[in-house]
Enzyme design. Structure first.
Site, PDB file in Angstrom:
ATOM      1  N   HIS A   8       0.815  -1.211   0.000  1.00 19.23           N
ATOM      2  CA  HIS A   8       0.000   0.000   0.000  1.00 19.23           C
ATOM      3  C   HIS A   8       0.854   1.269   0.000  1.00 19.23           C
ATOM      4  CE1 HIS A   8       1.112   0.748   4.155  1.00 19.23           C
ATOM      5  NE2 HIS A   8       0.962  -0.558   4.349  1.00 19.23           N
ATOM      6  N   GLU A  82      -2.580  -7.178   6.933  1.00 16.57           N
ATOM      7  CA  GLU A  82      -1.252  -7.231   7.544  1.00 16.57           C
ATOM      8  C   GLU A  82      -1.204  -8.272   8.656  1.00 16.57           C
ATOM      9  OE1 GLU A  82       1.742  -7.275   7.266  1.00 16.57           O
ATOM     10  OE2 GLU A  82       2.416  -5.182   7.308  1.00 16.57           O
TER      11      GLU A  82
END
Length: 222
Positions: A8, A82
């Site tokens: 990201h 994550e």
């Protein structure tokens, strides 16, 4: 299948070196928004047929310009979020916290999947959820799939699943915001990493051991 694993764009938590791993997480900084806007151009040569993002808002914001440029829907999946920081979540921004986090993640990649992040998930759980999304993408029949995920998750999964990426390599190579790891293969045949952050895997120069926020682990806290 060609698999593009994309980290990201930059977040405020990245700037503070915080382990920000729970939903919804931070958004993007102004730089992160520019990084996301640059992705369609950077990936112009890729015939992306399916686009995934994690349940954390930063990956969805990063994927949005690419989705708009390609006319694709973003498939949001929890499995590629994550790695859970557990007890380290948002409480420390120092190198010791990053070392503890990444040491556990790379132990998982080395096969110690029964280990559990303090207060968080085990390696078996983390790999299973990521594997499930990759398997879904492979079953879709898409030739090239992009997944906007997270630095530690991408490095750990690649080291665990790519036949030509060992833990020391993944531990020694940073993946900057919107950096891309390109792999080829399938869940049944296995995976080969073709490139890491734009360089062929076989020729990437050795670097400093890197933390999940993109800061070398030996660098003092700022």
């Amino acid at each position: 299948m060609r698999l593009l694993l994309i980290r990201h764009g930059q977040t405020p938590s990245n700037l503070e070196f915080l382990l920000d791993t729970t939903v919804p997480g931070a958004g993007l900084t102004a730089l992160g928004e520019r990084q996301a806007a640059a992705l369609p151009g950077a990936l112009a040569g890729e015939d992306i047929e399916a686009l995934y993002a994690s349940t954390l808002v930063r990956t969805q914001l990063t994927a949005a310009p690419l989705a708009a440029a390609r006319g694709l829907d973003v498939r949001v999946r929890d499995g590629i979020r994550e790695l859970s920081a557990g007890d380290l979540e948002m409480v420390r921004g120092d190198s010791e916290a990053a070392k503890a986090y990444m040491a556990t993640a790379f132990a998982w990649a080395a096969g110690e999947t029964g280990l559990r992040m303090p207060g968080g998930e085990s390696g078996a759980e983390a790999l299973a959820r990521f594997d499930a999304v990759v398997a879904e993408a492979a079953d879709s029949g898409a030739g090239t799939v992009a997944m906007v995920s997270h630095g530690a998750a991408i490095r750990m999964w690649t080291a665990a699943r790519a036949r030509n990426v060992e833990v020391p390599f993944a531990a020694a190579h940073l993946l900057d915001n919107t950096g891309v790891v390109v792999l080829e293969g399938s869940p049944s045949a296995g995976w080969t990493a073709l490139s890491w952050a734009g360089a062929a895997v076989a020729t990437v120069a050795s670097g400093a051991d890197g933390g999940p926020t993109g800061r070398p682990l030996e660098q003092p806290a700022q």
